[in-house]
Design a protein around this motif. Structure first.
Motif, mmCIF file in Angstrom:
data_model
loop_
_atom_site.group_PDB
_atom_site.id
_atom_site.type_symbol
_atom_site.label_atom_id
_atom_site.label_comp_id
_atom_site.label_asym_id
_atom_site.label_seq_id
_atom_site.Cartn_x
_atom_site.Cartn_y
_atom_site.Cartn_z
ATOM 1 N N ASN A 235 -1.899 10.228 11.790
ATOM 2 C CA ASN A 235 -0.897 11.208 11.135
ATOM 3 C C ASN A 235 -1.820 12.343 10.658
ATOM 4 N N ASP A 236 -1.353 13.537 10.597
ATOM 5 C CA ASP A 236 -2.136 14.672 10.319
ATOM 6 C C ASP A 236 -2.106 14.612 8.823
ATOM 7 N N GLN A 237 -1.269 14.432 8.230
ATOM 8 C CA GLN A 237 -1.171 14.725 6.835
ATOM 9 C C GLN A 237 -2.010 13.539 6.111
ATOM 10 N N VAL A 238 -2.104 12.453 6.641
ATOM 11 C CA VAL A 238 -3.144 11.219 6.142
ATOM 12 C C VAL A 238 -4.516 11.739 6.336
ATOM 13 N N ARG A 239 -4.833 12.208 7.522
ATOM 14 C CA ARG A 239 -6.209 12.703 7.911
ATOM 15 C C ARG A 239 -6.726 13.726 7.202
ATOM 16 N N LYS A 240 -5.729 14.806 6.916
ATOM 17 C CA LYS A 240 -6.274 16.013 6.025
ATOM 18 C C LYS A 240 -6.490 15.567 4.588
ATOM 19 N N SER A 241 -5.635 14.522 4.067
ATOM 20 C CA SER A 241 -5.731 14.107 2.723
ATOM 21 C C SER A 241 -7.085 13.361 2.495
ATOM 22 N N THR B 57 -0.489 8.364 2.336
ATOM 23 C CA THR B 57 -0.946 9.542 1.762
ATOM 24 C C THR B 57 -1.012 9.395 0.385
ATOM 25 N N GLU B 58 0.082 8.628 -0.303
ATOM 26 C CA GLU B 58 0.036 8.522 -1.841
ATOM 27 C C GLU B 58 -1.361 7.513 -2.015
ATOM 28 N N LEU B 59 -1.525 6.500 -1.391
ATOM 29 C CA LEU B 59 -2.574 5.687 -1.587
ATOM 30 C C LEU B 59 -3.978 6.687 -1.835
ATOM 31 N N MET B 60 -3.842 7.440 -0.635
ATOM 32 C CA MET B 60 -5.319 8.272 -0.608
ATOM 33 C C MET B 60 -5.395 9.247 -1.710
ATOM 34 N N GLU B 61 -4.324 9.811 -2.334
ATOM 35 C CA GLU B 61 -4.305 10.767 -3.171
ATOM 36 C C GLU B 61 -4.775 10.266 -4.618
ATOM 37 N N GLN B 62 -4.682 8.837 -4.632
ATOM 38 C CA GLN B 62 -5.113 7.960 -5.894
ATOM 39 C C GLN B 62 -6.432 7.758 -5.974
ATOM 40 N N ILE B 63 -6.905 7.739 -4.772
ATOM 41 C CA ILE B 63 -8.650 7.334 -4.645
ATOM 42 C C ILE B 63 -9.530 8.079 -5.602
ATOM 43 N N ALA C 97 2.553 0.943 7.644
ATOM 44 C CA ALA C 97 2.566 1.497 8.722
ATOM 45 C C ALA C 97 3.481 2.855 8.135
ATOM 46 N N GLU C 98 3.875 3.213 7.070
ATOM 47 C CA GLU C 98 4.515 4.295 6.618
ATOM 48 C C GLU C 98 3.527 5.403 6.300
ATOM 49 N N PHE D 145 10.206 2.988 -0.786
ATOM 50 C CA PHE D 145 9.860 3.521 -2.028
ATOM 51 C C PHE D 145 9.222 2.715 -3.135
ATOM 52 N N ASN D 146 9.371 1.485 -2.877
ATOM 53 C CA ASN D 146 8.684 0.591 -3.735
ATOM 54 C C ASN D 146 7.357 0.645 -3.596
ATOM 55 N N ARG D 147 7.070 0.653 -2.147
ATOM 56 C CA ARG D 147 5.490 0.874 -1.845
ATOM 57 C C ARG D 147 4.964 1.951 -2.479
ATOM 58 N N GLN D 148 5.787 3.290 -2.362
ATOM 59 C CA GLN D 148 5.183 4.156 -2.490
ATOM 60 C C GLN D 148 4.834 4.278 -4.028
ATOM 61 N N VAL D 149 5.720 3.826 -4.723
ATOM 62 C CA VAL D 149 5.532 3.783 -6.289
ATOM 63 C C VAL D 149 4.297 2.812 -6.637
ATOM 64 N N ILE D 150 4.220 1.932 -5.879
ATOM 65 C CA ILE D 150 2.865 1.127 -6.207
ATOM 66 C C ILE D 150 1.571 1.944 -5.953
ATOM 67 N N ALA D 151 1.578 2.447 -4.624
ATOM 68 C CA ALA D 151 0.516 3.390 -4.258
ATOM 69 C C ALA D 151 0.209 4.617 -5.479
ATOM 70 N N ARG D 152 1.323 4.921 -5.852
ATOM 71 C CA ARG D 152 1.155 6.099 -6.867
ATOM 72 C C ARG D 152 0.774 5.362 -8.044
#
Length: 951
Positions: free
Chosen positions: A143-149, A103-109, A97-98, A60-67
């Protein structure tokens, strides 16, 4: 990033568990990087704290940083070194690895890329060197979700033009080509093909043609995975548009043929759906000779879903044949139709033929004599039908010929008109519209290349046409006297003349045949006619040998018995062959009692051949038009689609624009059938487009063919009438004044609806009446439209009443702008009686609003307003209802006193108005006193301040 604060508020409990105590719901400005300011962590530098949570063991900490990367970059953007350090941490975080973190990182690009673009002077290469490689790497993520993002982010960056051309060619395209390679994973290959297709519309033509087109052509023939071919077929039109016409015809059309013949019906259906886009990027030659037969094959596909898609695309495909120079119309930038300027039409050679209403139905439209290229009806692979195609040489505007003499004489002269020296058959006058005594003989072409022979209105009306009736009589006289003597050399000589004329035309067309499909079609048609003439000449000696005794005894076979038997495999060609024989066979008599009797019989009872002949045209391949006309057949609804008639109605204006008004006879019956369809949605579709069709057809054809249908729509269901009503002004303005006046009485029928709750219908009527006022004389407005407006002003729905008050103001402006002050005064008196002295407060409020609008629009002279309306308006100050006084205060304080006429200190009525305003300022109602006191400038300032506080 507006969703980030909400996210933190919703997850307050989770944040508390991880030490984010200061991010409570009462925080004024919650930042994603708020953990950098956590109390108790002051001994750690900000970058150290960032690294601590960015690489924490807690997901969760890493997700918050990515977001929260965007806010983090903004916080550290002042120092370039710190900024690059944060960017390096983001790159390390992209290798997490998560999948959820990636995915969170890709959405912020995308927002980060926009931020970098705004600050490109400070960070010119950060996006290219750091973030683009991350996006490209994620295209191959497991991962499919990462590729689609990553695919969506890549397209967003391309749409925003945030990626350099060098990065596209050297980083993006190579990875897409690798993913779509034959040995790649099936799922990745399908996704890569989809990205390539969407990418093609965002890249330059040269880049697509050089890098992506070869792989796309290879994937169209992928035999392993039909999903790949399906994606290619679905996006085929976009690829054609991206690479242009030349590459489409050279590389893509062969692949398109393969996809249209695919064993999977979904592929053929996808091809049918994108057929218009492919045709749009094809040359007229390829469209006519290649795509048209292919489309006919899709229409007759064994799969119902393919046929359904093909018929839905038939009208749009036909519209790609449109030529503005021939149709006489053009489409403006706003999408509306307009008449093509005469200068453009003359420059493009679109005018030909005489302006006779009988031939084309419009005095301003010329008939085209361009022949239709041969299109086989029965099969697309077999040889074309020669006999039926000869008929297409005749002008598309012709009806059945009523004179057999004319039909035989024009055999050679009509073919001679097709010479390329005659300006490619577009500048020739319509022979069929000229009188018989002025028809050209077999020895004189109907249209030469000299400027004086080119048709123009000036030459037609002011210079007499040359009289060649003597040549015509001489030609006919060569056969007449010899027939009396018992011999038949006259017809033989006439046949030789016809053959020689055909041979001359063929010789002149040979040098132009290679590059022009229309010329090739002419050569085929004329070759068929020449073969028929030569066959008759070969059989002539045998006929003479056998007919001699028979003629002496009077028991010989008739001319019909001497005709060659048509092939049994083509029964539909018998009548066409017989008709061609009558016009080209020199042995057929040119006159006689029997021919006149047959002509009268045909005139009374036209044969199916003549009915089909009236539907011939030369703009699009005839099989396409035949299939389009058949969409109204009830059998089609059973075998193809129950909504096929609706699709036909939807695309009919486009087909009519393509054919032009000179070929309206080909669609007239179809339009009448659709207008009487039992499904109201079909009639509704026509009602919404009848005004566009009226522009295409012109005033004469509109009055003759569309006005009766328009009258029927006026009495139809409300669902159909609304289509007519929404464009009522557009249709009425195209009619002549006398025809337009006939609808004055019918306009009041729109006030009555099937459902009284359908107030939007009456609202639309009021809006249209405001536009329609300019079409009628003030006396007609007073006699008819004024009463409709007053009735709408008393409507139960307030929205209808308010728009009707605008209509009342427009009527007053109509009267006074046309110097009809007497009508205007009568209308003012009617308004005072109906509204000022109305027993309901709504009517009195309406009077105040009308007076305010009259002053605001300045639709009547000020002296007239002061004399007739101002006394009644001021008297509303004593009205018992506050709502009436509120509107009075607005009218006086914010509108009336702002006019220069009333600001003059010497105005005689200024004192009365000011006294009324002072009385309203001391009104017992708070709202009345507020609006009576409020200054207009202060009102704007107050509104601005309120908006500022609200923001």
């Amino acid at each position: 990033m507006a969703e980030i604060p909400l996210y933190f508020v919703d997850l307050q409990d989770d944040l508390d568990d991880y030490g984010f105590e200061d991010c409570g719901p009462d925080c004024d400005s919650v930042r994603a990087a708020a953990f950098l300011d956590i109390p108790g962590q002051g001994h750690l530098p900000p970058l150290t704290r960032l690294e601590k949570y960015a690489f924490s063991d807690n997901v969760f900490n890493r997700q918050v940083i990515a977001r929260g990367l965007l806010d983090i970059f903004r916080d550290f953007s002042n120092d370039e070194g710190d900024f690059l350090t944060v960017m390096a941490m983001a790159i390390r975080l992209s290798e997490d690895a998560e999948p959820t973190v990636r995915t969170e990182l890709m959405e912020q690009i995308p927002p980060i890329a926009i931020f970098l673009q705004e600050n490109r002077s400070n960070f010119p290469l950060v996006l290219s060197e750091y973030l683009i490689p991350v996006v490209v790497r994620y295209l191959t993520d497991p991962n499919d979700q990462v590729r689609k993002s990553s695919q969506e982010v890549l397209l967003i960056l391309l749409e925003q033009d945030l990626i350099f051309q060098h990065d596209i060619e050297n980083k993006v395209c190579p990875i897409l080509l690798a993913l779509s390679a034959p040995d790649s994973d099936d799922d990745c290959k399908a996704e890569a093909v989809s990205v390539i297709c969407r990418l093609a519309s965002l890249l330059s033509k040269s880049t697509v043609e050089r890098l992506l087109l070869p792989r796309f052509c290879e994937l169209c023939g992928d035999g392993k995975l039909f999903q790949v071919r399906k994606v290619c077929a679905t996006n085929f039109g976009d690829i054609c548009h991206a690479v242009g016409q030349e590459a489409t015809e050279k590389f893509l059309i062969p692949k398109f043929f393969e996809l249209c013949s695919d064993n999977v019906w979904g592929m053929r259906k996808a091809c049918a759906e994108c057929f218009m886009a492919v045709s749009y990027n094809t040359s007229p030659e390829g469209r006519r000779t290649k795509l048209s037969p292919l489309f006919i094959r899709l229409i007759s596909d064994p799969c119902r879903w393919v046929r359904q898609a093909a018929f839905q695309s038939l009208g749009p495909f036909i519209s790609t044949f449109a030529n503005p120079s021939r149709a006489g119309l053009c489409i403006r930038e706003d999408g509306s139709l307009s008449i093509r300027p005469p200068a453009q039409g003359a420059a493009s050679g679109s005018a030909c033929g005489s302006p006779t209403a009988g031939s084309c139905g419009s005095a301003s439209t010329a008939c085209s004599t361009k022949p239709v290229p041969m299109e086989p009806h029965a099969t697309m692979d077999g040889p074309p039908t020669e006999a039926s195609d000869v008929l297409r040489v005749r002008n598309s505007c012709d009806g059945p010929r009523e004179n057999p003499l004319e039909e035989s004489v024009l055999a050679g002269a009509g073919l001679a008109r097709l010479s390329p020296e005659a300006n490619a058959f577009l500048k020739c006058p319509d022979v069929n519209s000229l009188p018989l005594h002025s028809l050209p003989g077999s020895g004189s072409p109907a249209c030469l290349g000299r400027p004086e022979d080119v048709f123009s209105d000036f030459l037609y009306w002011r210079a007499p046409l040359p009289d060649i009736s003597g040549d015509l009589e001489l030609l006919l006289g060569e056969a007449g006297p010899q027939d009396v003597g018992g011999g038949r050399p006259g017809p033989v000589h006439s046949g030789r003349v016809a053959r020689s004329e055909i041979q001359k035309v063929l010789d002149s067309l040979q040098e132009h045949m290679m590059g022009d499909p229309d010329v090739q079609a002419q050569v085929q048609v004329l070759s068929a006619a020449l073969s028929a003439a030569q066959l008759d000449s070969v059989d002539e000696p045998e006929r003479k040998a056998t007919e001699g005794p028979n003629e002496a005894s009077g028991s010989g076979p008739s001319a019909a018995d001497r005709q060659p038997a048509p092939p049994a495999s083509a029964p539909h060609r018998e009548r066409s062959t017989a008709s061609v024989s009558r016009s080209t066979n020199p042995g057929e008599p040119c006159s006689g009692t029997r021919d006149l009797a047959e002509t009268e019989e045909q005139r009374r009872d036209p044969t199916p051949l003549e009915e089909n002949r009236s539907k011939l045209q030369d703009v699009i391949p005839q099989p396409l038009l035949d299939e389009y006309v058949s969409m109204t057949d009830p059998a089609r609804a059973q075998s193809v689609d129950t909504d096929i008639a609706k699709h036909c109605a939807y695309s009919l204006p486009g087909v009519a624009l393509t054919l032009g008004r000179q070929n309206w006879h080909c669609l007239k019956d179809t339009y009448e059938t659709l207008a009487s369809d039992v499904q109201w949605k079909v009639r509704r579709t026509l009602a919404f487009s009848i005004h566009e069709l009226a522009v295409i057809l012109g005033d004469q054809l509109t009055a003759a063919d569309l006005v009766p249908i328009f009258n029927g729509f006026l009495k139809d269901l409300d669902e159909v009438r609304i289509g007519v009503l929404k464009h009522l002004y557009d249709f009425l303005k195209l009619l002549h004044e006398d025809k337009r006046r006939e609808y004055l009485y019918q306009l009041q029928e729109f006030v009555v609806t099937d459902n009284s709750r359908n107030w939007r219908f009456r609202y639309e009527l009021a809006e249209q009446l405001i536009l329609i006022l300019e079409l009628y004389h003030p006396s007609d407005v007073y006699d008819y439209l004024m009463h409709i407006a007053l009735k709408l002003c008393a409507d139960k729905v307030s929205e209808v009443r308010w728009i009707s008050f605008r209509l009342v103001v427009a009527i007053l402006q109509k009267f006074y702008s046309n110097s009809e002050s007497a009508l205007g005064l009568n209308f003012i008196n009617e308004l005072i009686v109906r509204f000022r002295h109305c027993s309901k407060w709504v009517g009195r409020q309406a009077f105040a609003f009308i007076c305010q609008a009259v002053v605001s629009e300045e639709c009547i002279p000020v002296d007239q307003f002061v004399e007739h309306l101002l006394p009644s308006l001021v008297s509303l100050a004593s009205d018992p209802v506050p709502n009436v006084r509120v509107l009075l205060a607005k009218a006086l304080r914010q509108t009336l006193l702002e006019k220069a006429y009333f600001r003059n200190a010497g105005h005689p009525h200024l004192e009365v108005v000011e006294e009324t305003v002072l009385a309203l300022q001391s009104d017992r109602d708070q709202d009345v006193s507020f609006f009576a006191t409020l200054e207009p400038k202060r009102r704007n300032l107050t509104a601005t301040t309120a908006l500022g506080k609200r923001g």
